[in-house]
Design a protein around this motif. Sequence first.
Motif: not given
Length: 302
Positions: A86-88, A138-141, A161-164
Amino acid sequence: MISKRFGMIASAAAAGALLLTACNGTDAETGAAAPATSATAGQEAGQGGAQQLNFLSGTAQQNKAQPKTGDWANSPGKPAEKPVAKKWVQLSASKAGNLDPVVVNGAGFTLYRFDPDDAKPSKSNCNGACAVTWPPVVVAPGGKIFIDGVKKSDVGVVKRDDGSLQVTVGGWPVYRFSKDLKPGDTNGQGVGGTWFGVTPDGQKAGAPEGGAPEGGAPAGGKTASSVTLSDEKNFGDPSEGLAGAGCQNVGRDNAASSLQASGSLKIWSEKDCKGTSKVVNGNVADLSAIGFDNTVSSVFFG
């Protein structure tokens, strides 16, 4: 000719100055200062790579975040779903069940830490089926983390491991529990002796620093009066429930691979509470971890 050359040099110098200014954080078109982003604590410790996040004090509501966006949360009564970055996200110091303090997300769901993970440096060791039962936060870059009662210095991210990017508290990656169905649930507390609510500084909620709860019992020392025994690991169906006091024989002998209980009880390898026994505290996602897979024949409450 000389004047023309000086003019070209001056123009090039001006362009270089503009480029340098833009690289130094000033908007190249307006000359105004560019919006600042704050590197996470995880990045500063080399845990979050080059990703940057914005930190904002207070809750999402206090910061006027758009309703029904951001911090993922399932509807009450439904299990947690695989999270989408998410964005936040929001981290709030709060109380849930017997856990006080414990960190909850923007919708009030308890966040947990996992003993097999690492905090220095941060590393998540919960992937695959584990991450289905325990969805990572998880949070978006470039996203935002709203911090409410948690120190900014204790918050970071780590690349999975999945890049998130998974949020960390005190260096520990944090998760939801799929069996928490409403805000304030703490069904993940003590599962397998490795899952605990996370405190605002990354310690185990309801437990002394660096260890399981006192006496090996869940927070509050509660004794279970019922148990759900599942044939599959991670509480999968089919399952059966037992309740009452004293010794109770199971209906399907030697079939359980996981169990859910709201406190401590003793499981036995033979009917009528005979044979080999083991005291368990709270949920156990994999009975093979304690040598009791397909072994439970009876349980003792009290």
